[in-house]
Write an enzyme that holds these catalytic residues in place. Structure first.
Site, mmCIF file in Angstrom:
data_model
loop_
_atom_site.group_PDB
_atom_site.id
_atom_site.type_symbol
_atom_site.label_atom_id
_atom_site.label_comp_id
_atom_site.label_asym_id
_atom_site.label_seq_id
_atom_site.Cartn_x
_atom_site.Cartn_y
_atom_site.Cartn_z
ATOM 1 N N LYS A 22 66.324 43.290 47.721
ATOM 2 C CA LYS A 22 65.383 43.249 48.851
ATOM 3 C C LYS A 22 64.804 44.628 49.140
ATOM 4 C CE LYS A 22 67.105 43.451 53.216
ATOM 5 N NZ LYS A 22 66.522 44.438 54.108
ATOM 6 N N ASN A 23 65.692 45.631 49.250
ATOM 7 C CA ASN A 23 65.223 46.934 49.712
ATOM 8 C C ASN A 23 64.474 47.724 48.643
ATOM 9 O OD1 ASN A 23 66.164 46.330 52.188
ATOM 10 N ND2 ASN A 23 68.014 47.599 52.076
ATOM 11 N N ARG A 93 61.138 45.859 60.273
ATOM 12 C CA ARG A 93 60.761 47.273 60.312
ATOM 13 C C ARG A 93 60.296 47.800 58.959
ATOM 14 N NH1 ARG A 93 63.310 49.682 64.163
ATOM 15 N NH2 ARG A 93 62.732 51.643 63.213
ATOM 16 N N ARG A 122 66.424 53.927 65.350
ATOM 17 C CA ARG A 122 65.814 54.116 64.019
ATOM 18 C C ARG A 122 64.412 54.719 64.162
ATOM 19 N NH1 ARG A 122 66.838 48.743 60.549
ATOM 20 N NH2 ARG A 122 66.322 50.089 58.810
ATOM 21 N N ASP A 308 75.114 49.374 54.467
ATOM 22 C CA ASP A 308 74.818 47.938 54.389
ATOM 23 C C ASP A 308 76.016 47.121 53.899
ATOM 24 O OD1 ASP A 308 72.307 48.529 55.256
ATOM 25 O OD2 ASP A 308 71.351 48.393 53.293
HETATM 26 N N1 EPU Z 1 66.358 58.514 60.505
HETATM 27 C C1 EPU Z 1 65.828 59.495 61.292
HETATM 28 N N2 EPU Z 1 64.481 59.724 61.234
HETATM 29 C C2 EPU Z 1 63.674 59.014 60.406
HETATM 30 C C3 EPU Z 1 64.233 58.024 59.599
HETATM 31 C C4 EPU Z 1 65.585 57.792 59.675
HETATM 32 O O1 EPU Z 1 66.544 60.137 62.056
HETATM 33 O O2 EPU Z 1 62.474 59.288 60.404
HETATM 34 C C5 EPU Z 1 67.794 58.257 60.557
HETATM 35 C C6 EPU Z 1 68.116 56.822 60.945
HETATM 36 O O3 EPU Z 1 68.143 56.654 62.343
HETATM 37 C C7 EPU Z 1 69.454 56.598 60.292
HETATM 38 C C8 EPU Z 1 69.348 57.421 59.014
HETATM 39 O O4 EPU Z 1 68.309 58.378 59.251
HETATM 40 O O5 EPU Z 1 70.476 57.127 61.088
HETATM 41 C C9 EPU Z 1 69.028 56.635 57.776
HETATM 42 O O6 EPU Z 1 67.891 55.804 58.004
HETATM 43 P P1 EPU Z 1 66.891 55.383 56.837
HETATM 44 O O7 EPU Z 1 65.519 55.825 57.223
HETATM 45 O O8 EPU Z 1 67.410 55.809 55.529
HETATM 46 O O9 EPU Z 1 66.935 53.806 56.943
HETATM 47 P P2 EPU Z 1 65.713 52.873 56.624
HETATM 48 O O10 EPU Z 1 64.908 53.452 55.556
HETATM 49 O O11 EPU Z 1 65.052 52.480 57.895
HETATM 50 C C10 EPU Z 1 66.899 51.516 54.743
HETATM 51 C C11 EPU Z 1 67.268 50.089 54.494
HETATM 52 C C12 EPU Z 1 68.404 49.689 55.407
HETATM 53 C C13 EPU Z 1 69.584 50.617 55.134
HETATM 54 C C14 EPU Z 1 69.167 52.071 55.312
HETATM 55 C C15 EPU Z 1 70.250 53.055 54.949
HETATM 56 C C16 EPU Z 1 65.186 49.136 53.767
HETATM 57 C C17 EPU Z 1 64.079 48.209 54.015
HETATM 58 N N3 EPU Z 1 66.100 49.250 54.729
HETATM 59 O O12 EPU Z 1 66.492 51.585 56.099
HETATM 60 O O13 EPU Z 1 68.750 48.360 55.066
HETATM 61 O O14 EPU Z 1 70.635 50.315 56.016
HETATM 62 O O15 EPU Z 1 68.020 52.352 54.496
HETATM 63 O O16 EPU Z 1 70.633 52.904 53.636
HETATM 64 O O17 EPU Z 1 65.264 49.750 52.718
HETATM 65 C C18 EPU Z 1 69.576 46.212 55.448
HETATM 66 O O18 EPU Z 1 69.155 45.902 54.325
HETATM 67 O O19 EPU Z 1 70.341 45.471 56.125
HETATM 68 C C19 EPU Z 1 69.175 47.482 56.031
HETATM 69 C C20 EPU Z 1 69.256 47.737 57.324
#
Ligand code: EPU
Length: 470
Positions: A22-23, A93, A122, A308
């Site tokens: 998915k991701n 998101r 987030r 995850d």
């Molecule tokens: N963060 C910041 N600033 C930002 C972005 C992130 O402080 O601009 C922080 C977040 O709050 C968090 C950490 O950095 O504490 C990591 O967040 P990240 O941005 O890596 O998460 P994401 O890209 O929003 C993706 C996956 C998530 C997975 C996370 C971590 C996708 C679509 N989603 O989210 O997947 O948990 O990376 O590996 O790729 C899931 O599939 O259930 C899911 C939530």
């Protein structure tokens, strides 16, 4: 709305195949915005998040079609729209992944901020920092990110934050930098395999990215990206969930189509917990014959234990012989599954970014609510291991991210029914009457008392049972 009714206690035996990630699929679909011509994607899982992103992409002038052979075809037929509306983005998101491709190809983007999330705070500040460094002018107005750049310029960007790097943020900046003028260096880039898959896809389209899988990426901008056929990697989180399913039900399960190198931390921790895992090429056979060994485990950015998988591991550790500590350094608030597991007799409590789990000898089937995608999977795992029937409500979270998980699990011996969520479909075993007050539903006699330092807290099993007994 549907719910799952699960008859626990069935060991899983047989063979299941992992679907596409998915991701990885979501940012790759979004990056198709930047291609000229028709993109053909294979291995895109059939799940609600993919359908939601397809709606977002259609609203942005793309055609998105699932073909008879299962592939997904995407084509940008109208490149004028640049608005990703709140009504769609608030549902998922990952829609924010259109920001980078829109900006690089269409030079402007208006993308709703997604709002709150059940797994914690987030922000997208790092996404915006990276895009601004590439020369985009960005403002936030009326809940939307307005971004504009006549031509993005290569830059040196650092994407590390307080909780590590950002996965979708790296995807956004990468998708923008590939069409920028000159060279971009991203340090502190996310190393997750899903980012690498996006990078491989962009390179197949003609981008020039090196360093994928490391925190230092170099991108030489190109003027155009061609459309390609591409196969998305297998889903390592689904793979981990299936491995834990085999272990928690004390079964013997062969999980096919996984990349074991991407699951090294998960396999290592499962072995530490007492599971036997035999690896043959792209298959892993998991079995477990005794109670899990308690551990201290921390969810970290790749290649650590993925956040995850934190909830699913927690489900397994509720049955360990002793006290485990599960820490989440990526999403420190991702513990909404704990109170629901307590409804099943688990002895757990939260302490900051940690779940403290004192293992019990068995879980007892109960009616529980899913709060997010991975929490749903964890509750399903706990239900499959529990004595008696369980009901999992709000499973739309599960459908967002797993490709027919209950069908796969049923094919190897699970007993899971999907029914409409209403009172008529609640199993009679979970409907208590006045007579039931006299005898406890959960036989707690063989459960060890909670450790001393847990006593006196309202969240302990002892305290919970005490209050409901009187
Ligand atoms: N963060 C910041 N600033 C930002 C972005 C992130 O402080 O601009 C922080 C977040 O709050 C968090 C950490 O950095 O504490 C990591 O967040 P990240 O941005 O890596 O998460 P994401 O890209 O929003 C993706 C996956 C998530 C997975 C996370 C971590 C996708 C679509 N989603 O989210 O997947 O948990 O990376 O590996 O790729 C899931 O599939 O259930 C899911 C939530």
């Amino acid at each position: 709305m549907d719910m799952l009714v699960v008859q626990g206690g069935q060991p899983l035996r047989g063979r299941v195949t992992v679907g596409g990630a998915k991701n990885a699929a979501l940012p790759i679909m979004a990056a198709a915005i930047a291609a000229t011509g028709t993109t053909i994607l294979r291995g895109v899982p059939d799940l609600v998040d993919v359908i939601t992103l397809s709606h977002v992409l259609r609203s942005l002038g793309m055609t998105v079609e699932r073909c008879g052979d299962g592939s997904l075809q995407l084509n940008a037929v109208d490149e004028r729209p640049c608005l990703a509306d709140y009504e769609l983005v608030r549902r998922m998101r990952a829609s924010v992944c259109v920001l980078g491709p829109l900006l690089s190809r269409r030079r402007r983007a208006c993308v709703s901020l997604p709002g709150g999330c059940n797994i914690g705070h987030r922000p997208i500040d790092l996404h915006l920092k990276g895009l601004r460094a590439l020369g985009a002018e960005i403002t936030i107005e009326r809940g939307y990110v307005f971004a504009h750049a006549d031509r993005l310029r290569g830059a040196d960007i650092y994407l590390g934050g307080s909780f590590g790097s950002t996965v979708t943020g790296t995807c956004n900046v990468l998708s923008a930098a590939v069409l920028a003028k000159g060279t971009t260096t991203i340090s502190g880039a996310a190393c997750e395999p899903e980012v690498v898959d996006l990078g491989d896809f962009l390179n197949a389209m003609g981008a020039k990215i090196t360093g994928l899988g490391t925190p230092l990426l170099q991108i030489q901008g190109v003027s155009e990206l061609n459309s390609v056929e591409y196969t998305v990697i297998p889903d390592r989180i689904e793979a981990a969930t299936l491995l834990i399913a085999g272990a928690i039900t004390r079964g013997e399960l062969e999980v096919d189509n996984l990349r074991t190198s991407q699951l090294a931390a998960v396999i290592d921790i499962l072995r530490g917990i007492g599971a036997t895992i035999d690896i043959q090429g792209e298959s892993a056979c998991v079995s477990m014959s005794s109670a899990p060994v308690p551990i201290d485990v921390t969810a970290l950015p790749y290649p650590g234990i993925p956040t995850d998988v934190q909830a699913q591991l927690t489900a397994l550790l509720t049955l360990a012989q002793g006290i485990s500590v599960v820490t989440d350094k990526v999403f420190p608030d991702r513990f909404m599954h704990l109170p629901e597991m307590m409804r099943m007799g688990a002895n757990v409590r939260r302490e900051g970014a940690c779940g403290i789990i004192s293992g019990v000898t068995h879980l007892s089937g109960a009616c529980v609510m899913a709060s997010d995608l991975r929490a749903s999977a964890a509750l399903l795992l706990a239900s499959m291991a529990a004595k008696g029937e369980s009901v999992i409500r709000r499973i739309y979270h599960l459908d967002r991210g797993y490709d027919h998980l209950e069908r796969k699990l049923n094919s190897v011996g699970a007993q899971i029914r999907r029914v409409t969520d209403n009172a008529d479909n609640l199993p009679t075993s979970l409907m208590l009457s006045l007579e039931d007050q006299a005898s406890p539903v959960v036989d707690s006699s063989d459960m060890p008392p909670p450790p001393k330092y847990l006593l006196g807290r309202s969240t302990t099993r002892q305290a919970t049972f005490d209050s409901s007994d009187h």
